[in-house]
Design a protein around this motif. Sequence first.
Motif, short mmCIF file in Angstrom:
data_model
loop_
_atom_site.label_atom_id
_atom_site.label_comp_id
_atom_site.label_asym_id
_atom_site.label_seq_id
_atom_site.Cartn_x
_atom_site.Cartn_y
_atom_site.Cartn_z
N ALA A 159 0.72 -1.53 0.37
CA ALA A 159 -0.02 0.07 0.66
C ALA A 159 1.07 1.78 -0.19
CB ALA A 159 -1.16 -0.03 1.46
N VAL A 160 1.91 1.09 1.12
CA VAL A 160 2.55 2.22 0.62
C VAL A 160 3.52 2.94 -0.31
CG1 VAL A 160 4.43 3.65 2.40
CG2 VAL A 160 2.73 2.51 3.49
N TRP A 161 4.84 1.21 -0.61
CA TRP A 161 5.64 1.07 -1.10
C TRP A 161 5.10 1.04 -3.11
CZ3 TRP A 161 9.53 -2.41 1.48
CH2 TRP A 161 10.06 -1.61 3.17
N LEU A 162 4.39 -0.07 -2.78
CA LEU A 162 3.99 -0.18 -4.43
C LEU A 162 2.46 0.56 -4.83
CD1 LEU A 162 4.99 -3.35 -4.19
CD2 LEU A 162 5.77 -2.10 -5.02
N HIS A 163 1.63 0.95 -3.89
CA HIS A 163 0.15 1.95 -4.12
C HIS A 163 -0.22 0.92 -5.09
CE1 HIS A 163 1.78 5.73 -2.56
NE2 HIS A 163 3.04 5.38 -3.68
N TRP A 164 -0.48 -0.32 -4.81
CA TRP A 164 -1.33 -1.76 -5.64
C TRP A 164 -2.45 -1.86 -5.20
CZ3 TRP A 164 2.62 -6.06 -6.64
CH2 TRP A 164 3.33 -6.03 -7.15
N VAL A 165 -2.66 -1.32 -3.47
CA VAL A 165 -3.76 -1.82 -3.01
C VAL A 165 -4.24 -0.69 -1.72
CG1 VAL A 165 -4.59 -3.89 -3.69
CG2 VAL A 165 -2.98 -3.62 -1.93
N PRO A 166 -5.26 -0.02 -1.41
CA PRO A 166 -5.65 0.77 -0.17
C PRO A 166 -4.54 -0.38 0.85
CG PRO A 166 -7.71 0.54 -1.76
CD PRO A 166 -6.55 -0.51 -1.99
N SER A 167 -4.49 0.85 2.18
CA SER A 167 -4.24 0.53 3.02
C SER A 167 -5.03 0.13 4.34
CB SER A 167 -2.95 1.26 3.59
OG SER A 167 -3.80 3.00 4.00
#
Length: 339
Positions: A159-167
């Motif tokens: 979520a934070v590094w790759l921004h693939w999915v919501p946190s």
Amino acid sequence: MTLRSYVVSRLLLTIPMIMLLVTLVFIILRIVPGDPASLHFEKHVDPVVLAAFRHEFGLDLPIWEQYVNYLASLFRLDLGVSMGSSRTPIVYAIVTRFPATLELAIYSMLFAVLFGIALGIKSSKKYGSATDTSIRLFGIITYAIPVFFLGSVLQIIFAVWLHWVPSGGRFENAFLAYQPPTITGLYTIDSLLTGNLFAFVVSLKCLILPSVTLGTVLCGIFVRLTRTNMLETLRMDFVVAAEARGLPENVVTMSYAFKNAFLPILTMIGLQFAALLAGAVLTETTFNWQGLGTFLVDSINSRDYTAVQGIVVFFGVLVTLVSLVVDLFYAYLDPRIRL
């Protein structure tokens, strides 16, 4: 023992179990240190206000009378009202929050079962090899790792590094306008029922991290259980005979070995799903998942005595009933249980 007599006996045993559970919850919440009425207010509360609060929630009555009133309200399916300023009925809070917990539990269990069984079968087929050792080690580590730690690590990476999915959260704030209307309370199901595929994708993305986190922790149970039962079944005569007849390996593994090793796994699926419904508190807190687990934590922090009592009783009764259904289903599939 016939199936009918087994069902009757299990039902008769379930009633005192539920009564014992309800009684224990009532007693424990009243023997913990601190007065629930005093803890609800700040220091130096007006005695008149405190007395009125006690009277409103029946805390000024003798313990035995509180217990009788408590049981009477439970028979009416009344779990009381919240001690907060809103005075929200606990039943309403459960109805609105439970679908979120149920949805998380379903997807987590699907991940744990499919992944765990696949690894367990693979491990049994590669008995004694490096693959077997690696899968066994994976099962031990995943079962031992704290769910909040694994969830935090996955949040940082995906979520934070790759921004693939919501946190966290059940639906991304940027797409709230596309949130499906409430039908079942399960966003993925409601999205499909209304034909809103975009909302389905958004809600599914929000489910990935919490369900993978919780499912990974549960995965180790099914890895070990599947491996143990498959190793035992693969050595049985009918499996050896099937191999000797030259049947394909996949047919022998799935149609002969796994089919007969599945009953204990099925029981564990039911029991773990029941425990999962009641034990998703840490996962919901980590991912800000607005289910019953989060509501329970909020109620504890706000010293909402009646809400904590109602939620714990609901979870306890739910686990008991699911366990009953699993036992009855298992007895139906395997007549040896009724002997």
